[in-house]
Design an enzyme around this catalytic site. Structure first.
Site, PDB file in Angstrom:
ATOM      1  N   GLY A 128      -8.518  -4.132  -0.354  1.00 14.04           N
ATOM      2  CA  GLY A 128      -8.446  -4.626   0.783  1.00 14.04           C
ATOM      3  C   GLY A 128      -7.005  -4.642   0.904  1.00 14.04           C
ATOM      4  N   CYS A 129      -6.560  -4.444   2.537  1.00  9.45           N
ATOM      5  CA  CYS A 129      -5.178  -3.945   2.771  1.00  9.45           C
ATOM      6  C   CYS A 129      -4.273  -5.212   2.415  1.00  9.45           C
ATOM      7  CB  CYS A 129      -4.927  -3.611   4.074  1.00  9.45           C
ATOM      8  SG  CYS A 129      -5.855  -4.743   5.517  1.00  9.45           S
ATOM      9  N   ASN A 130      -4.827  -6.387   2.619  1.00  9.37           N
ATOM     10  CA  ASN A 130      -3.825  -7.552   2.247  1.00  9.37           C
ATOM     11  C   ASN A 130      -3.993  -7.796   0.886  1.00  9.37           C
ATOM     12  OD1 ASN A 130      -3.399  -8.570   4.906  1.00  9.37           O
ATOM     13  ND2 ASN A 130      -5.643  -9.212   4.973  1.00  9.37           N
ATOM     14  N   ALA A 131      -4.918  -7.430   0.143  1.00 14.66           N
ATOM     15  CA  ALA A 131      -4.844  -7.547  -1.337  1.00 14.66           C
ATOM     16  C   ALA A 131      -4.088  -6.557  -1.876  1.00 14.66           C
ATOM     17  CB  ALA A 131      -6.471  -7.395  -1.608  1.00 14.66           C
ATOM     18  N   THR A 185      -1.016  -5.271  -0.569  1.00 12.86           N
ATOM     19  CA  THR A 185       0.013  -5.637  -0.406  1.00 12.86           C
ATOM     20  C   THR A 185       0.510  -6.956  -1.225  1.00 12.86           C
ATOM     21  OG1 THR A 185      -0.378  -5.346   1.905  1.00 12.86           O
ATOM     22  CG2 THR A 185       1.549  -6.426   1.440  1.00 12.86           C
TER      23      THR A 185
END
Length: 342
Positions: A148-151, A153
């Site tokens: 995931g993109c948040n994950a 980061t």
């Protein structure tokens, strides 16, 4: 020899980003594009910014002969991917950009996504796609699950610190500002310009965001014990980018050194001099991650700011980086373009 590439889910943002990146890749050729809802259309109709490219007409994924494909990127929504990928994986390597194969435990998948997994055996064999930390496994993989993109980061921020033991694992706060493209291209009322612009809002408050499953899986494995972070994402009126502000208990000098040690030889991760803070503008449209560290006026506490482009390093750029490794291509190929500014 040029590698033949297919992209399914090509009419979404991550599919378009893959095409943008691969179009200048010297060792890859896009030979098949699928988007079942737009089958029969030219990509120039779906995405006019790609009209200069000679691309295949969109088809349904069932029309593609995957035995003639070296690698397939799957940019479908979660739940759909796990129904389609078992058919594709019989014939070729796959990089999945959805959430379906990120979590190793079927029970954890059901907890965070609300349904039983339809391809449990493949789920067990998938390699987690955070390239900088799973490089050797990715090279040998036939199925890689993009993060995931948040994950991504949050993990670029915290993995080195947990591994080095330089922060208090019971006092981690992640505050993220996320661009609207992370929500995908489907029509949603709250994403209309009139309702999104000139403000921003918190969502998934109280630790309910699905990427928490990835944080807990990965951080707990590093620490050898359960690790839970306090995480709140915020939707901002920007097209691209994620900015994470992380608050931890730990000495800033030790934290900065842990980053230098972890990322010294990483081409895409740039650790800034002490006290400098990055902006999403610094990485827009690129595969780079920038990390800044500053101590707090409260003794023993530190603040870490991390930025990346959610569509590139957070998704499609990461996927291409993994595909390069899977196909025996130099990892940075097609990904060293400078960020867009302003």
């Amino acid at each position: 020899m040029t590698k033949k590439i297919a992209i399914i889910g090509a009419s979404g943002y991550t599919g378009a980003e893959l095409i943008r990146l691969i179009s200048s890749h010297p060792e890859m050729e896009i030979t098949a594009l699928a988007a079942n809802s737009k089958a029969g259309l030219a990509m120039s109709t779906v995405f006019p910014f790609l009209r200069h490219l000679d691309l295949p007409t969109l088809v349904t994924w069932e029309q593609i002969d995957f035995s003639q494909i070296d690698l397939c990127f799957c940019a479908l929504p979660h739940k759909t991917s796990q129904e389609v990928i078992p058919h594709i994986a019989q014939h070729t390597k796959v990089v999945d950009l959805s959430a379906d194969f990120r979590l190793r435990d079927p029970a954890a998948y059901k907890e965070w996504y609300g349904n039983d997994h339809a391809a449990v055996e493949l789920q067990k064999s998938a390699v987690y796609g955070l390239t900088e930390f799973y490089r050797d496994e990715i090279k040998a993989a036939s199925l890689v699950a993009g993060t995931g993109c948040n994950a991504a980061t949050g993990q670029f921020t915290l993995r080195p610190l947990i591994g080095a033991g330089v922060i208090d694992l019971d006092n981690i706060i992640l505050d993220m500002k996320c661009a609207v493209s992370g929500a995908g291209r489907s029509l949603k009322e709250n994403l209309l310009h009139a309702e999104l612009s000139e403000g921003y809002n918190a969502y998934a408050v109280g630790g309910t965001h699905r990427h928490m499953g990835e944080f807990e899986q990965e951080f707990s494995a590093i620490a050898g014990k359960p690790v839970t972070v306090q995480f709140t994402p915020h939707l901002i009126p920007a097209n691209r980018g994620i900015l994470s502000t992380c608050y931890v208990r730990g000495e800033s000098g030790e934290i900065l050194q842990a980053f230098y040690d972890a990322y010294a030889n990483e081409p895409f991760v740039k650790v800034l001099p002490f006290g400098e803070m990055p902006s999403t503008h610094d990485v827009r449209g690129s595969n780079f991650v920038h990390i800044g560290v500053k101590d707090d006026r409260i003794e023993g506490r530190s603040t870490i700011v991390t930025v990346l482009d959610n569509l590139c390093k957070g998704s499609s750029g990461q996927a291409l980086q993994n595909a390069n490794l899977m196909l025996g291509i130099e990892e940075t190929t097609g990904l060293m373009m400078a960020p867009l500014f302003p």
